[in-house]
Design a protein around this motif. Structure first.
Motif, PDB file in Angstrom:
ATOM      1  N   LEU A   3     -26.316  27.358 -60.116  1.00 49.08           N
ATOM      2  CA  LEU A   3     -26.708  26.626 -58.909  1.00 49.08           C
ATOM      3  C   LEU A   3     -25.623  26.714 -57.843  1.00 49.08           C
ATOM      4  N   ARG A   4     -24.362  26.537 -58.263  1.00 50.97           N
ATOM      5  CA  ARG A   4     -23.252  26.596 -57.302  1.00 50.97           C
ATOM      6  C   ARG A   4     -23.174  27.966 -56.634  1.00 50.97           C
ATOM      7  N   LEU A   5     -23.290  29.017 -57.433  1.00 48.26           N
ATOM      8  CA  LEU A   5     -23.185  30.368 -56.887  1.00 48.26           C
ATOM      9  C   LEU A   5     -24.355  30.685 -55.961  1.00 48.26           C
ATOM     10  N   LYS A   6     -25.552  30.254 -56.333  1.00 46.47           N
ATOM     11  CA  LYS A   6     -26.710  30.490 -55.468  1.00 46.47           C
ATOM     12  C   LYS A   6     -26.543  29.774 -54.129  1.00 46.47           C
ATOM     13  N   GLU A   7     -26.057  28.539 -54.188  1.00 53.88           N
ATOM     14  CA  GLU A   7     -25.845  27.784 -52.948  1.00 53.88           C
ATOM     15  C   GLU A   7     -24.770  28.439 -52.090  1.00 53.88           C
ATOM     16  N   GLU A   8     -23.724  28.943 -52.741  1.00 52.98           N
ATOM     17  CA  GLU A   8     -22.645  29.586 -51.988  1.00 52.98           C
ATOM     18  C   GLU A   8     -23.132  30.884 -51.353  1.00 52.98           C
ATOM     19  N   ILE A   9     -23.905  31.655 -52.105  1.00 49.81           N
ATOM     20  CA  ILE A   9     -24.449  32.910 -51.564  1.00 49.81           C
ATOM     21  C   ILE A   9     -25.360  32.621 -50.370  1.00 49.81           C
ATOM     22  N   ALA A  10     -26.161  31.552 -50.488  1.00 52.35           N
ATOM     23  CA  ALA A  10     -27.065  31.194 -49.391  1.00 52.35           C
ATOM     24  C   ALA A  10     -26.305  30.634 -48.191  1.00 52.35           C
ATOM     25  N   ALA A  11     -25.152  30.002 -48.446  1.00 52.70           N
ATOM     26  CA  ALA A  11     -24.403  29.363 -47.362  1.00 52.70           C
ATOM     27  C   ALA A  11     -23.601  30.357 -46.534  1.00 52.70           C
ATOM     28  N   LEU A  12     -23.217  31.482 -47.130  1.00 50.73           N
ATOM     29  CA  LEU A  12     -22.366  32.443 -46.410  1.00 50.73           C
ATOM     30  C   LEU A  12     -23.035  32.978 -45.141  1.00 50.73           C
ATOM     31  N   PRO A  13     -24.290  33.434 -45.194  1.00 48.16           N
ATOM     32  CA  PRO A  13     -24.929  33.890 -43.947  1.00 48.16           C
ATOM     33  C   PRO A  13     -25.049  32.772 -42.909  1.00 48.16           C
ATOM     34  N   LYS A  14     -25.258  31.547 -43.372  1.00 42.65           N
ATOM     35  CA  LYS A  14     -25.363  30.424 -42.433  1.00 42.65           C
ATOM     36  C   LYS A  14     -24.038  30.191 -41.720  1.00 42.65           C
ATOM     37  N   LEU A  52     -13.568  35.091 -26.063  1.00 42.44           N
ATOM     38  CA  LEU A  52     -14.595  35.971 -26.624  1.00 42.44           C
ATOM     39  C   LEU A  52     -13.968  37.024 -27.531  1.00 42.44           C
ATOM     40  N   LYS A  53     -12.853  37.571 -27.093  1.00 42.58           N
ATOM     41  CA  LYS A  53     -12.167  38.584 -27.888  1.00 42.58           C
ATOM     42  C   LYS A  53     -11.708  38.003 -29.227  1.00 42.58           C
ATOM     43  N   ALA A  54     -11.136  36.776 -29.175  1.00 41.72           N
ATOM     44  CA  ALA A  54     -10.663  36.128 -30.406  1.00 41.72           C
ATOM     45  C   ALA A  54     -11.825  35.809 -31.335  1.00 41.72           C
ATOM     46  N   GLU A  55     -12.925  35.328 -30.767  1.00 42.84           N
ATOM     47  CA  GLU A  55     -14.078  34.976 -31.597  1.00 42.84           C
ATOM     48  C   GLU A  55     -14.732  36.213 -32.194  1.00 42.84           C
ATOM     49  N   MET A  56     -14.741  37.292 -31.464  1.00 39.91           N
ATOM     50  CA  MET A  56     -15.309  38.530 -32.003  1.00 39.91           C
ATOM     51  C   MET A  56     -14.478  39.025 -33.185  1.00 39.91           C
ATOM     52  N   ALA A  57     -13.150  38.894 -33.064  1.00 46.91           N
ATOM     53  CA  ALA A  57     -12.282  39.283 -34.182  1.00 46.91           C
ATOM     54  C   ALA A  57     -12.509  38.360 -35.376  1.00 46.91           C
ATOM     55  N   GLU A  58     -12.681  37.063 -35.094  1.00 48.71           N
ATOM     56  CA  GLU A  58     -12.894  36.087 -36.163  1.00 48.71           C
ATOM     57  C   GLU A  58     -14.218  36.324 -36.878  1.00 48.71           C
ATOM     58  N   ILE A  59     -15.251  36.627 -36.108  1.00 54.28           N
ATOM     59  CA  ILE A  59     -16.553  36.825 -36.740  1.00 54.28           C
ATOM     60  C   ILE A  59     -16.569  38.095 -37.577  1.00 54.28           C
ATOM     61  N   GLU A  60     -15.849  39.101 -37.144  1.00 55.54           N
ATOM     62  CA  GLU A  60     -15.763  40.314 -37.957  1.00 55.54           C
ATOM     63  C   GLU A  60     -15.025  40.027 -39.259  1.00 55.54           C
ATOM     64  N   LYS A  61     -13.979  39.198 -39.155  1.00 54.67           N
ATOM     65  CA  LYS A  61     -13.244  38.803 -40.355  1.00 54.67           C
ATOM     66  C   LYS A  61     -14.141  37.997 -41.292  1.00 54.67           C
ATOM     67  N   GLU A  62     -14.891  37.057 -40.713  1.00 52.64           N
ATOM     68  CA  GLU A  62     -15.794  36.230 -41.512  1.00 52.64           C
ATOM     69  C   GLU A  62     -16.878  37.080 -42.173  1.00 52.64           C
ATOM     70  N   LYS A  63     -17.402  38.033 -41.445  1.00 51.44           N
ATOM     71  CA  LYS A  63     -18.440  38.898 -42.010  1.00 51.44           C
ATOM     72  C   LYS A  63     -17.893  39.710 -43.178  1.00 51.44           C
ATOM     73  N   GLU A  74     -15.284  38.906 -45.089  1.00 53.89           N
ATOM     74  CA  GLU A  74     -15.050  37.989 -46.209  1.00 53.89           C
ATOM     75  C   GLU A  74     -16.365  37.573 -46.856  1.00 53.89           C
ATOM     76  N   ALA A  75     -17.386  37.359 -46.029  1.00 50.88           N
ATOM     77  CA  ALA A  75     -18.687  36.953 -46.565  1.00 50.88           C
ATOM     78  C   ALA A  75     -19.285  38.052 -47.432  1.00 50.88           C
ATOM     79  N   ARG A  76     -19.160  39.289 -46.972  1.00 52.81           N
ATOM     80  CA  ARG A  76     -19.681  40.405 -47.773  1.00 52.81           C
ATOM     81  C   ARG A  76     -18.936  40.511 -49.103  1.00 52.81           C
ATOM     82  N   GLU A  77     -17.602  40.381 -49.043  1.00 52.03           N
ATOM     83  CA  GLU A  77     -16.804  40.467 -50.273  1.00 52.03           C
ATOM     84  C   GLU A  77     -17.107  39.299 -51.205  1.00 52.03           C
TER      85      GLU A  77
END
Length: 369
Positions: A20-31, A133-144, A146-149
């Motif tokens: 349950l924890r892993l499923k919730e975490e997997i579902a939460a990452l895209p959000k 915008l530049k900082a947020e674009m870098a952050e979102i790429e980092k988050e993406k 990490e989310a994929r990993e």
């Protein structure tokens, strides 16, 4: 000893929780990534609005500059005409037109000045929005990334826990498994540990017999929450044990109204704990099996204090610490709580050790004749 079904249920519940924890975490990452992208969209909108405002100011400035040029041409025309007029009235009329035109020029120049002042602030807003915008674009790429990993790792663990879950389910009796699934569906879990004579999940106290059954490894269902109960001795809070090396056992008082005794051979029963209580000129005796804590026979009442009324019972018995009120003994009815039974056995162990130690000391140092 814990039943295999219960052990498998413990492993199953752990697997269920991890799945349950892993499923919730997997579902939460895209959000989480979506939330950052939403913030990014807001920053982009602010930047676009700032740029649009700058462009609008530039357009207005050009408009005012064009208006000034048009008015300047009118003034030049009026001045040329003033050289050709023949009357004073015509001349004064042209001078008035020139004055009005000059006022119009000054008004447009004031507007241009205001735009120039505002332009500095707008340029700062644009630069700040671009940096954000530049900082947020870098952050979102980092988050993406990490989310994929994290998703890859979670999916790997999820597969492992699903395999453990399937294995645990296969080892549980089908009827018990259906009960576990049904309770888990409505209550979030189908298994609960017991400790200190209560179900740790619903916090309802268990009857002494029920608690002893769970501790002995029997299959027991909580009467309150319907969860399957299990006991883990490693988590039980052990009662404080007297120690000969740390602190000597307190000597029982000579004159008391209640006391516990131990008999190794009580009336064919074998090992037994005897509880005596004095009350209103009479005394009572209750007998409990020293191994199970179950009461043996009925409570016996005799006139006088128990030291006299039950002298034969206590003559060869070992006196233990403390005693309990008769009301408390009545509440326990047919069985001692396991924690009380453990305390009695612990005190018996110390009492025997003291008795052995005293006998040894006496043999080494006999009294002088």
């Amino acid at each position: 000893m814990m039943l295999p079904d219960v052990q498998n249920l413990i492993e199953l519940q752990q697997a269920d929780r991890e799945v349950l924890r892993l499923k919730e975490e997997i579902a939460a990452l895209p959000k989480r990534v979506a939330a950052i992208e939403e913030k990014l969209a807001g920053t982009k909108a602010l930047l676009e609005n700032a740029k649009t405002a700058v462009k609008a100011d530039e357009a207005n400035r050009r408009k005012y500059e064009t208006a000034i040029k048009d008015v300047q041409q009118k003034i030049s025309k009026y001045r040329d005409l003033s050289l050709e007029v023949k009357t004073n009235e015509q001349y004064r009329a042209l001078m008035h037109e020139i004055q009005f035109a000059e006022q119009d020029i000054r008004a447009n120049e004031d507007k241009i000045l205001e735009l120039m002042v505002a332009a500095e602030a707008r340029e700062k807003s644009v630069k700040a929005a671009e940096l954000e915008l530049k900082a947020e674009m870098a952050e979102i790429e980092k988050e993406k990334t990490e989310a994929r990993e994290r998703t890859v790792e979670d999916e790997k663990q999820l597969a492992e826990w699903n395999a453990k879950r399937d294995k645990a389910r296969a080892g549980v009796n089908p009827d018990l498994l259906r009960h576990y699934d049904r309770v888990s569906k409505f209550r979030g879990s189908g298994l609960s540990e017991v400790r200190d004579q209560k179900c740790l999940t619903c916090q309802v106290m268990l009857r002494p017999q029920t608690y002893n059954d769970v501790r002995s490894g029997q299959m027991v269902i909580c009467e309150s929450c319907q969860r399957v109960l299990y006991y883990n001795p490693a988590n039980e809070i052990a009662p404080e044990r007297p120690s000969l090396t740390a602190k000597r056992r307190a000597r029982p008082k000579i004159h008391i109204d209640k006391a516990w005794f131990y008999r190794p051979d009580f009336e064919g029963l074998g090992e037994a704990f005897l509880a005596f209580v004095n009350a209103q000129g009479s005394s009572s005796r209750r007998v409990y099996d020293a191994h199970t804590g179950r009461k043996v026979g009925d409570t016996e009442f005799q006139p006088g204090e128990f030291t006299t009324a039950f002298a034969d019972d206590i003559r060869s018995a070992i006196r233990l610490k403390g005693g309990l009120e008769e009301q408390q003994l009545d509440e326990w009815a047919e069985e001692l709580p396991m924690v009380i039974l453990d305390e009695l056995n612990a005190d018996l162990k110390v009492a025997r050790a003291e008795k052995s130690h005293l006998a040894s000391e006496t043999s080494r140092h006999p009294a002088a004749s």
